[in-house]
Enzyme design. Structure first.
Site: not given
Ligand SMILES: NC(=O)c1ccc[n+]([C@@H]2O[C@H](COP(=O)([O-])OP(=O)(O)OC[C@H]3O[C@@H](n4cnc5c(N)ncnc54)[C@H](O)[C@@H]3O)[C@@H](O)[C@H]2O)c1
Length: 272
Positions: A153, A168
């Site tokens: 991230s 985080y």
């Molecule tokens: N959205 C952003 O701005 C952003 C920026 C940088 C990094 N990220 C990273 O991208 C990834 C996805 O984020 P997103 O924005 O799509 O979030 P989101 O919340 O939409 O999706 C996360 C997914 O992970 C699953 N999940 C959570 N805990 C879990 C567990 N214990 N076991 C199995 N599955 C689990 C959830 O059910 C969900 O489907 C994450 O690692 C997040 O840190 C997101």
């Protein structure tokens, strides 16, 4: 002597290859799943949700690939292990992994609790670590090359005023460095490990954040050089690239996809 020129479309193709995506039920993970399928790859999704988004159901017929869904909590060793076994049995072999599952908690540092921070570390760090270990064990057993794309991230290297996500930060810094360490350790086995570092990207995670702290998302529209929040289409091409043979000589890279925010801010005082 120069190597023979290879067909560029062929280099990007994932046709007939097999992948596991954790956290692929929605958001960025689902978009990654969709992109792999469109490039011809078969995907097993492991996610804690009972069901993936509706659009998951048509991927297999739409792109003529195999898709499987295994409800899995990546923080539980036995659950993760058993889903990997089922996924590999169904796919037949494994060419790559994208461990996307992750969570965030926005709270002032002094209010962060053992319980919540532990959950962040278990999900983002341990879940990524041991999903990767299971994938690597399978690749070593097969004796075939592999590609793993970790999801770090912007928060692995930068802070955003108003965004209080110390747990985080600690987890994504670990993911970023894990990719570097594994890339070097596994290069002799031709297993490549890279990462992407997205800035704020439209998803359920940021929708909640936007409601709670609109000023954090405003950063993207006001001070990020490209003046907008990211979306999943900004990320999936990089993941496909890193998984594919187009990146055959690329390991230990981190692709920062932040609209330029990781390098600088255009109006640094606009949030004061
Ligand atoms: N959205 C952003 O701005 C952003 C920026 C940088 C990094 N990220 C990273 O991208 C990834 C996805 O984020 P997103 O924005 O799509 O979030 P989101 O919340 O939409 O999706 C996360 C997914 O992970 C699953 N999940 C959570 N805990 C879990 C567990 N214990 N076991 C199995 N599955 C689990 C959830 O059910 C969900 O489907 C994450 O690692 C997040 O840190 C997101």
């Amino acid at each position: 002597m120069a190597d023979t020129f290879k067909d560029i479309k062929q280099l990007y193709s994932l046709a007939g290859r097999n992948y596991i995506v954790t956290g692929g039920a929605q958001g960025i993970g689902f978009a990654v799943t969709q992109a792999i399928c469109q490039m011809g790859g078969n995907v097993a999704v492991l996610d804690i949700r009972t069901e993936p988004v509706e659009a998951y159901k048509s991927l297999s017929s739409q792109f003529n690939v195999k898709t499987e869904y295994f409800q899995t909590d990546v923080t539980k060793e036995e659950d993760l292990k058993s889903s990997f076994e089922k996924a590999i049995a169904s796919l037949g072999s494994l060419d790559g992994l994208v461990p996307v599952a992750g969570i965030v908690v926005d709270k002032p540092f002094v209010e962060q609790t053992w319980e919540k921070v532990n959950r962040i570390q278990q999900t983002n760090v341990m879940g990524t670590f041991f999903a990767t270990q299971l994938a690597v064990k399978q690749m070593l057993k097969q004796g075939t090359p592999g590609s793993i794309v970790l999801v770090a991230s912007l928060c692995a290297t930068q802070t955003t005023p108003g965004h209080r996500v110390s747990g985080y930060h600690a987890s994504k810094g670990a993911v970023l460095m894990l990719a570097k360490g594994l890339a070097v350790e596994l290069a002799p086995q031709n297993i490549r490990v890279n990462s992407i570092s997205p800035g704020y990207t439209e998803s359920d995670m940021t929708r909640k954040l936007r409601e709670q702290y609109p000023q954090v998302i405003e950063v993207m529209h006001k001070v990020a050089p490209m003046k907008r929040i990211g979306n999943v289409n900004d990320l999936t091409p990089a993941v496909v690239y890193l998984l594919s043979d187009a990146a055959a000589y690329t390991t230990s890279a981190d692709i920062q996809i932040t609209g330029g925010l990781h390098a600088g801010r255009i109006e640094p005082n606009s949030l004061d």
